[in-house]
Design an enzyme around this catalytic site. Sequence first.
Site, mmCIF file in Angstrom:
data_model
loop_
_atom_site.group_PDB
_atom_site.id
_atom_site.type_symbol
_atom_site.label_atom_id
_atom_site.label_comp_id
_atom_site.label_asym_id
_atom_site.label_seq_id
_atom_site.Cartn_x
_atom_site.Cartn_y
_atom_site.Cartn_z
ATOM 1 N N ASP A 189 1.086 -1.184 -0.052
ATOM 2 C CA ASP A 189 0.142 -0.012 -0.077
ATOM 3 C C ASP A 189 0.792 1.152 0.073
ATOM 4 O O ASP A 189 0.653 2.167 -0.800
ATOM 5 C CB ASP A 189 -0.984 0.016 1.222
ATOM 6 C CG ASP A 189 -1.679 1.313 1.341
ATOM 7 O OD1 ASP A 189 -2.671 1.556 0.758
ATOM 8 O OD2 ASP A 189 -1.272 2.149 2.126
ATOM 9 N N ALA B 147 -4.674 2.776 -0.774
ATOM 10 C CA ALA B 147 -4.400 2.028 -1.917
ATOM 11 C C ALA B 147 -5.001 0.583 -2.122
ATOM 12 O O ALA B 147 -5.719 -0.027 -2.990
ATOM 13 C CB ALA B 147 -3.038 1.879 -2.497
ATOM 14 N N ASP B 148 -5.026 -0.269 -0.752
ATOM 15 C CA ASP B 148 -5.403 -1.476 -0.912
ATOM 16 C C ASP B 148 -6.790 -1.553 -0.584
ATOM 17 O O ASP B 148 -7.409 -2.431 -1.515
ATOM 18 C CB ASP B 148 -4.615 -2.303 0.739
ATOM 19 C CG ASP B 148 -3.256 -2.654 0.620
ATOM 20 O OD1 ASP B 148 -2.918 -3.190 -0.473
ATOM 21 O OD2 ASP B 148 -2.626 -2.710 1.843
ATOM 22 N N LEU B 149 -7.365 -0.575 0.125
ATOM 23 C CA LEU B 149 -8.678 -0.641 0.325
ATOM 24 C C LEU B 149 -9.527 -0.394 -0.885
ATOM 25 O O LEU B 149 -10.463 -0.863 -1.330
ATOM 26 C CB LEU B 149 -9.287 0.209 1.507
ATOM 27 C CG LEU B 149 -8.646 0.132 2.604
ATOM 28 C CD1 LEU B 149 -8.920 1.101 3.818
ATOM 29 C CD2 LEU B 149 -9.221 -1.361 3.102
ATOM 30 N N GLY C 180 -9.384 -3.153 -3.483
ATOM 31 C CA GLY C 180 -10.304 -4.302 -3.274
ATOM 32 C C GLY C 180 -11.618 -3.838 -3.517
ATOM 33 O O GLY C 180 -12.561 -4.711 -4.208
#
Length: 397
Positions: free
Chosen positions: A142, A170-172, A175
């Site tokens: 991230d 960025a991860d969230l 997803g």
Amino acid sequence: MPVPHASQALKRFTVLDLTRVRAGPTCVRQLADWGANVVKIDALLEDAGGEQLGGPRHGSDFQNLHRNKRAIALNLKKPEGIEVFRRLVEKADVVVENFRPDVKAKLGVDYESVRKINPRIVYGSISGFGQDGPYHKRPGFDQIAQGMGGLMSITGAPGEGPMRVGIPVADLTAGLFCAMGILTALLERDVSGEGQWVKTSLLQAQIFMLDFQASRWLMEKDVAKQAGNDHPTSIPTGVFKTSDGYINIATTGGRIWQRFCEALGDPDLANRPEYATAPDRSKNRKALNAEIGKFTEKKSSETWVKEFNAAGVPCGPIYSIDQVFADAQVEHLGMAQDVPNTEGRHIRLVGQPFTLSRTPSRMAARPPEFGEQTEEVLSEFGFTAEEIKSLRQGKVV
């Protein structure tokens, strides 16, 4: 345990979850929370004592990401494990993974391999930088995406260097975008009868989230810089000190600016030449913020929030996390929800941020223990008791 359908909305879909850590599980959580039959495939390794990715199973992070799922343990490094996976694929609708692009091909769980088994499969992939291109083999994290995606260059106070955002944005978002892509592909499948490959990456998600800051460069060649707590274009919008803390105030547009000055107690401020127009307020931002601060420091945060909102000026408190969940509106929205479990454990997690009037989402089941429903799920997919026994003896499941 029966399939924990958290909603009726996606009840007809079966999802095989190969994801780990955060971006992938965030995607699958969206599907699970809206009722999909999610089978989380835990990696059964020959060195079973090895640490599993994703943190402690009973830790708050893992619990929040993996509710409303069931789990099987499967060794995908054995040919027999891949054969089990292939049989699951035959009856599934969706596969989601976030392996590095080269890893899934080595395992034989890549899209082309899966599509040959089930042409209707919708296959979701999340990577750090994309499935191809010069960086596609790099591991993605991230904070790396926040830096390469421009976010850290516009976050933080001027002159203090780049600053990461306090959540793995960025991860969230990767997803969430993957979940959106999967749902889009499932809708299209109703027309074509065929599945397809949904691809996104942390870098793509982060760049998309730059939004107007990206368009300022693409359209106007204006490179945004750090502005701290001050909004880069709507002025004055930012954080202001009160007698007992800080508040956010947002004054977008001339009418709100006029109302703000009146509520502040200095209606003449709106007509002063150096603050009369939006460009003037932008040019003289520091001086204007100092003028406003002289007033806001005289009253408490609670008083100003009430007075500004009564005057039609957007304003709000700045909460710590515990204060967020104690707020009356947050409680009304039901953002914190208890998860049922027979063990009597305290599991209270963040609920979905949108509602459906006929098919609501709920916390239907606690996150599964490692491989908890292996026999149950395999039986549902057509494996006999003898086959399951043999797979266990061979340390495949």
